[in-house]
Design a protein around this motif. Structure first.
Motif, mmCIF file in Angstrom:
data_model
loop_
_atom_site.group_PDB
_atom_site.id
_atom_site.type_symbol
_atom_site.label_atom_id
_atom_site.label_comp_id
_atom_site.label_asym_id
_atom_site.label_seq_id
_atom_site.Cartn_x
_atom_site.Cartn_y
_atom_site.Cartn_z
ATOM 1 N N LYS A 314 0.858 -1.182 0.000
ATOM 2 C CA LYS A 314 0.000 0.000 0.000
ATOM 3 C C LYS A 314 0.897 1.236 0.000
ATOM 4 O O LYS A 314 1.793 1.372 0.847
ATOM 5 C CB LYS A 314 -0.881 -0.018 1.246
ATOM 6 N N ARG A 315 0.674 2.141 -0.957
ATOM 7 C CA ARG A 315 1.503 3.333 -1.088
ATOM 8 C C ARG A 315 0.627 4.587 -0.999
ATOM 9 O O ARG A 315 -0.513 4.594 -1.469
ATOM 10 C CB ARG A 315 2.268 3.310 -2.414
ATOM 11 N N GLU A 316 1.170 5.638 -0.404
ATOM 12 C CA GLU A 316 0.438 6.891 -0.266
ATOM 13 C C GLU A 316 0.678 7.765 -1.490
ATOM 14 O O GLU A 316 1.483 8.693 -1.473
ATOM 15 C CB GLU A 316 0.856 7.605 1.031
ATOM 16 N N GLN A 317 -0.004 7.441 -2.570
ATOM 17 C CA GLN A 317 0.127 8.166 -3.834
ATOM 18 C C GLN A 317 -1.064 7.815 -4.709
ATOM 19 O O GLN A 317 -1.846 6.918 -4.374
ATOM 20 C CB GLN A 317 1.429 7.755 -4.547
ATOM 21 N N VAL A 318 -1.220 8.508 -5.818
ATOM 22 C CA VAL A 318 -2.265 8.163 -6.771
ATOM 23 C C VAL A 318 -2.013 6.746 -7.279
ATOM 24 O O VAL A 318 -0.904 6.409 -7.686
ATOM 25 C CB VAL A 318 -2.285 9.161 -7.949
ATOM 26 N N GLY A 319 -3.030 5.918 -7.202
ATOM 27 C CA GLY A 319 -2.866 4.517 -7.587
ATOM 28 C C GLY A 319 -2.175 3.689 -6.534
ATOM 29 O O GLY A 319 -1.780 2.547 -6.804
ATOM 30 N N GLY A 320 -2.061 4.235 -5.318
ATOM 31 C CA GLY A 320 -1.329 3.531 -4.270
ATOM 32 C C GLY A 320 -1.994 2.278 -3.750
ATOM 33 O O GLY A 320 -1.357 1.503 -3.032
ATOM 34 N N ASP A 321 -3.253 2.056 -4.134
ATOM 35 C CA ASP A 321 -3.956 0.838 -3.721
ATOM 36 C C ASP A 321 -3.847 -0.284 -4.751
ATOM 37 O O ASP A 321 -4.267 -1.413 -4.484
ATOM 38 C CB ASP A 321 -5.446 1.139 -3.495
ATOM 39 N N ASP A 322 -3.324 0.036 -5.932
ATOM 40 C CA ASP A 322 -3.396 -0.918 -7.036
ATOM 41 C C ASP A 322 -2.750 -2.266 -6.722
ATOM 42 O O ASP A 322 -3.273 -3.319 -7.097
ATOM 43 C CB ASP A 322 -2.749 -0.322 -8.290
ATOM 44 N N GLU A 323 -1.608 -2.241 -6.043
ATOM 45 C CA GLU A 323 -0.906 -3.502 -5.764
ATOM 46 C C GLU A 323 -1.706 -4.429 -4.860
ATOM 47 O O GLU A 323 -1.553 -5.649 -4.946
ATOM 48 C CB GLU A 323 0.455 -3.218 -5.117
ATOM 49 N N VAL A 324 -2.519 -3.862 -3.987
ATOM 50 C CA VAL A 324 -3.280 -4.703 -3.060
ATOM 51 C C VAL A 324 -4.691 -4.968 -3.559
ATOM 52 O O VAL A 324 -5.485 -5.619 -2.877
ATOM 53 C CB VAL A 324 -3.315 -4.098 -1.635
ATOM 54 N N ARG A 325 -5.007 -4.471 -4.761
ATOM 55 C CA ARG A 325 -6.333 -4.687 -5.344
ATOM 56 C C ARG A 325 -6.204 -5.218 -6.783
ATOM 57 O O ARG A 325 -6.785 -4.669 -7.718
ATOM 58 C CB ARG A 325 -7.138 -3.389 -5.348
ATOM 59 N N PRO A 326 -5.470 -6.305 -6.995
ATOM 60 C CA PRO A 326 -5.197 -6.747 -8.361
ATOM 61 C C PRO A 326 -6.369 -7.506 -8.986
ATOM 62 O O PRO A 326 -7.287 -7.950 -8.300
ATOM 63 C CB PRO A 326 -4.016 -7.694 -8.164
ATOM 64 N N ALA A 327 -6.292 -7.644 -10.301
ATOM 65 C CA ALA A 327 -7.227 -8.520 -10.998
ATOM 66 C C ALA A 327 -6.853 -9.977 -10.728
ATOM 67 O O ALA A 327 -5.665 -10.320 -10.636
ATOM 68 C CB ALA A 327 -7.182 -8.239 -12.494
ATOM 69 N N PHE A 328 -7.862 -10.824 -10.600
ATOM 70 C CA PHE A 328 -7.657 -12.255 -10.392
ATOM 71 C C PHE A 328 -7.860 -12.994 -11.709
ATOM 72 O O PHE A 328 -8.489 -12.475 -12.639
ATOM 73 C CB PHE A 328 -8.641 -12.779 -9.349
ATOM 74 N N PRO A 329 -7.357 -14.211 -11.812
ATOM 75 C CA PRO A 329 -7.625 -15.005 -13.013
ATOM 76 C C PRO A 329 -9.131 -15.217 -13.203
ATOM 77 O O PRO A 329 -9.916 -15.092 -12.261
ATOM 78 C CB PRO A 329 -6.915 -16.329 -12.728
ATOM 79 N N GLU A 330 -9.513 -15.567 -14.395
ATOM 80 C CA GLU A 330 -10.918 -15.834 -14.689
ATOM 81 C C GLU A 330 -11.440 -17.004 -13.864
ATOM 82 O O GLU A 330 -12.604 -17.025 -13.472
ATOM 83 C CB GLU A 330 -11.079 -16.144 -16.185
ATOM 84 N N HIS A 331 -10.550 -17.948 -13.568
ATOM 85 C CA HIS A 331 -10.967 -19.182 -12.875
ATOM 86 C C HIS A 331 -9.861 -19.618 -11.913
ATOM 87 O O HIS A 331 -8.669 -19.432 -12.208
ATOM 88 C CB HIS A 331 -11.238 -20.297 -13.899
ATOM 89 N N PRO A 332 -10.206 -20.215 -10.775
ATOM 90 C CA PRO A 332 -9.173 -20.646 -9.817
ATOM 91 C C PRO A 332 -8.166 -21.649 -10.380
ATOM 92 O O PRO A 332 -7.038 -21.729 -9.883
ATOM 93 C CB PRO A 332 -9.988 -21.297 -8.686
ATOM 94 N N SER A 333 -8.546 -22.378 -11.423
ATOM 95 C CA SER A 333 -7.626 -23.346 -12.018
ATOM 96 C C SER A 333 -6.393 -22.671 -12.609
ATOM 97 O O SER A 333 -5.376 -23.333 -12.857
ATOM 98 C CB SER A 333 -8.339 -24.163 -13.107
#
Length: 420
Positions: A314-333
């Protein structure tokens, strides 16, 4: 019996999880929310029985700059997609808690723009906290310095009525509870009026207030909330492990017991607003933190990805949440096999928690405390409701880091130290 006594949540930030664009236009609108359908069986396999959803309502960017809380965000789909998620979750025994934002709105909210255009005597003006006499023209007051987040006027009856309308609308569609974002920033009197009106229609609703600092017990009582986010515990767990200072853990757990005398906190070691626990402690430390979380009182949640050892700062900057809010794969496999061991530890410890649901409001006693070792006993109301938890942050060769025993001394779970 209150259903939250058995709840263990998987905390999801849907906009990130489903890969929605956050700060740029949506070039390819699609029902991204349906990605979550592919992950419901995974949640059940993990041992979860509830989904704690981040914002899914129409917003400008990150979900908390709301535009319309009676609509699903177009980047995620429509209400029919949300209804399908509800149906599929219910079929698997998963409760749903939504994220409600009643502290502020986005600065492009249509009612706000109408109020600014029509003036202080207009129909919508009373809903917002606006300095009408500001130099240079009307100036909306903002939330904690964020220019894109405009404060609501919580003294206005219309604001309270709208909150009741939103809360009831989604409860009537089938959700089970609400996380109330930035609840601490709103006068408890607002919640004290709004929440009982909703409970009158939905007596089984569970309300979780986001509170970071302050007197949790007093806020819970004054605001008529069921639970409060236990940030003191979050900090005490990771910090005591990172700094080899279990005296801090002892102090934090004593405070936690004090809270349990008046309400049951919502407990976590990770969420969408903080650095990933694995980034802070490594996999070994993260599992130790999880063992603590799963053996003390509270309503625990696992932030999606922590069970796979995801990292992110978590970073205190614009986009600072991006690393902790990533996209996940379409499926757990599609998940990497690198997360298999920490996933297994989560399954085991969540299973232990599910088998000992009395832990929900249990109290504990600390024994054998030093900087790097401790043993605590967690005690319920029945003589057999006892867990004995031993922690050694610097174990010798062949010694475990954590051992959890039952009331007869039998080993229920053990965290082995890695091979040197």
């Amino acid at each position: 019996m209150d259903w939250s006594e058995h709840a263990i949540f998987w905390h999801i930030y849907p906009l990130g999880f489903c890969g929605a664009p956050i700060r740029e236009p949506d070039a390819q609108p699609q029902p991204r929310l349906r990605t979550l359908l592919n992950w419901l069986d995974y949640a059940v396999e993990l041992g979860i029985n509830g989904l704690l959803l981040g914002p899914v309502c129409h917003s400008q960017t990150h979900g908390y700059d709301v535009l319309d809380q009676l609509k699903i965000d177009p980047r995620l789909g429509g209400v029919e997609d949300f209804d399908e998620l509800l149906r599929e979750a219910k079929q698997r025994g998963l409760r749903i808690v939504m994220d409600g934002v009643f502290s502020h709105v986005g600065d492009q909210h249509p009612d706000l723009l109408q109020a600014l255009a029509e003036g202080p005597d207009s129909e919508k003006a009373a809903r917002f906290d606006i300095d009408w006499k500001a130099e240079g023209g009307p100036k909306p007051r903002v939330f904690e310095g964020h220019e894109g987040l405009v404060r609501l006027n919580h003294a206005d009856p219309g604001t309270r009525d709208h909150a009741v309308e939103v809360l009831n609308y989604w409860l009537e569609r089938g959700i089970d509870g609400w996380r109330l974002d930035a609840a601490y920033s709103v006068d408890p009197g607002f919640w004290d009026e709004v929440l009982p009106r909703v409970r009158a229609e939905h007596p089984d609703v569970w309300f979780l207030g986001e509170v970071i600092h302050g007197d949790y017990s007093a806020f819970s009582w004054d605001a008529k909330m069921d639970s409060i986010t236990q940030y003191e515990l979050w900090k005490g767990i990771w910090s005591s492990i990172k700094e080899n200072n279990l005296y801090e853990l002892d102090h934090t757990l004593q405070r936690h017991d004090e809270f349990l005398e008046s309400f049951v906190p919502q407990t976590f070691i990770g969420n969408h607003d903080v650095t990933r626990i694995t980034s802070t402690l490594g996999v070994e430390g993260a599992v130790t933190a999880l063992a603590i979380l799963m053996t003390i009182g509270g309503v625990p949640s696992i932030y999606a990805g922590d069970e796979q050892g995801y990292t992110g700062i978590k970073r205190e900057q614009v986009g600072g949440d991006d690393e902790v809010r990533p996209a996940f794969p379409e499926h757990p496999s599609e998940l990497s096999e690198l997360g298999a061991d920490i996933f297994r530890a989560h399954k085991e410890l969540i299973g232990l928690r599910r088998r000992n649901s009395w832990l929900h409001d249990s109290m504990l006693k600390m024994h054998d405390l030093s900087n790097t070792t401790c043993r605590y006993q967690v005690v319920g109301t029945d003589s057999s409701e006892v867990l004995d938890v031993s922690i050694n942050l610097k174990p010798g060769k062949g010694q475990p880091r954590v051992v959890i025993r039952d009331h007869q001394g039998g080993v229920l779970w053990k965290q082995k130290a890695p091979k040197k």
